[in-house]
Write an enzyme that holds these catalytic residues in place. Structure first.
Site, mmCIF file in Angstrom:
data_model
loop_
_atom_site.group_PDB
_atom_site.id
_atom_site.type_symbol
_atom_site.label_atom_id
_atom_site.label_comp_id
_atom_site.label_asym_id
_atom_site.label_seq_id
_atom_site.Cartn_x
_atom_site.Cartn_y
_atom_site.Cartn_z
ATOM 1 N N CYS B 31 34.117 26.264 49.305
ATOM 2 C CA CYS B 31 34.360 27.110 50.485
ATOM 3 C C CYS B 31 35.235 28.311 50.108
ATOM 4 C CB CYS B 31 35.057 26.279 51.571
ATOM 5 S SG CYS B 31 35.747 27.277 52.903
ATOM 6 N N SER B 87 42.625 30.602 57.089
ATOM 7 C CA SER B 87 43.031 30.930 55.720
ATOM 8 C C SER B 87 44.060 32.058 55.637
ATOM 9 C CB SER B 87 41.799 31.272 54.866
ATOM 10 O OG SER B 87 41.119 32.397 55.368
#
Lengths: 246, 246
Positions: B31, B87
């Protein structure tokens, strides 16, 4: 003396300013994202010029001050390079650059949690937009349920924080980042059979919060009443030609 | 000694840790968003446990450590409340909390400009995803043109900054936030007739930057070769069952 324009449009001249120090915010009066930047500048008592932009017929010169012709855009006089864009980035910049009335927490963990909360609001604000730009195949009742479910998380969060505002005893960054949609939610009452209500039974903490925000000076300075929000949503008439009021 | 798991799946037991101090990163090996968090943790030399998650068949216990069952999620041992998600927020938190090898600029304006740049990359990364999850009605040539146009802006920006990395003489936050897609771009070569190439003629600055990044210690520690990226994209076989290598 700061300047505030009507919504400038195609064919307009680029405004000039009598000074080279005061910040210039390119904005649209009814845009919730631009609203965020107004709230933060006012909460920190920073003077700025407001240039309202007609987003339907953008001025040709807009790309000179906002490369992607987006609003909000913050132009920093005397600084080379593009204006700042993206409401969250503009607001964090203002808060870091100007220390008075700090809005973001100085604690990295609290700040990260606040940012996650604002990010979660990004699942609520588009539901609101889907009412405004409603398509017949969508079930308004289902949309309203989604909206209530999303808001429930914010009510719970206030309860957990056990404070008047998300920022504590005074509004902080999170409060100002989500407020623009709360100011607009009752537009839905013109569009729904089942009325939208931020009522004390359903959202005890959020409705107290709403009342607290309505007493905040920065919120009041930028407040637009719900009839005018609704008028804009349905007519896209930027400056209320009928009254030509700012 | 830090722990690194295979991709844990439905029916797995929640891992336990021999200590209560080391950060725990819930991740997925391929990912790009999780990749960002690995890069930042490693660039700052912070020890952490890695718990890889099978996103196709998520473990039942995942919601206990990541309320929305998202990765990346950063669990802070000894701290009450949800793990951190998103993130960019995780990476900024790490950079603020741990002062060594600061990645974000301390200058509010430089930091805002870097964040705008990362935000602009959000118009490039989905183009890459559209190749990977390609639908027949989309014209690959047109998609490739879009990708090149987006990358051109980043080449120009490096040129303007006149530095080896976006962060200056060493990689900074922007470099690490965009790197995961550059590591994966050549996956496109398996999918296209006209090859994707970050060549010196088209992107002189970006291709130097790419070489510089390939020599970075944090990049190397997390590097996955392009055959393995392509294998995952086409098989969704998380742990390469054929080889069962980590």
């Amino acid at each position: 003396m700061t300047i505030k324009t009507l919504h400038l449009t195609k064919g307009s001249s680029q405004p000039t300013f009598p000074d080279n120090e005061i910040l210039r915010l390119y904005s649209m009066k009814y845009c919730p994202y631009a609203h965020r930047a107004h709230l933060v500048l006012d909460a920190k008592n920073i003077p700025y010029h407001t240039v309202f932009i007609n987003l339907t017929e953008k001025p040709e010169w807009l790309s000179k001050v906002s490369a992607l012709t987006k609003v909000p855009a913050l132009e920093l006089p005397g600084v080379k390079g593009d204006s700042l864009i993206e409401s969250l980035i503009i607001c964090d910049y203002i808060d870091e650059k100007y220390p008075q009335n700090s809005l973001n927490s100085k604690d990295p963990l609290e700040k990260a949690r606040d940012r996650i909360l604002v990010q979660k609001f990004e699942t609520i604000s588009p539901v609101f937009a889907r009412f405004v730009f409603w398509k017949k195949e969508e079930d308004k009742g289902e949309l309203l349920k989604k909206l209530y479910a999303g808001l429930k998380n914010f009510d719970d969060e206030l309860n957990e924080r056990n404070s008047k505002f998300f920022g504590g005893e005074k509004p902080g960054m999170t409060d100002y980042m989500i407020w623009p949609w709360f100011e607009r939610f009752e537009v839905l009452n013109f569009m729904l059979e089942e009325k939208f209500k931020l009522d004390k039974d359903r959202f005890p903490k959020l409705s107290e919060w709403f009342d607290g925000m309505m007493n905040d000076e920065a919120v009041r300075r930028n407040f637009i009443d719900i009839d005018d929000h609704y008028r804009f949503v349905t007519t896209r008439d930027y400056d209320n030609a009928a009254e030509n009021k700012l």
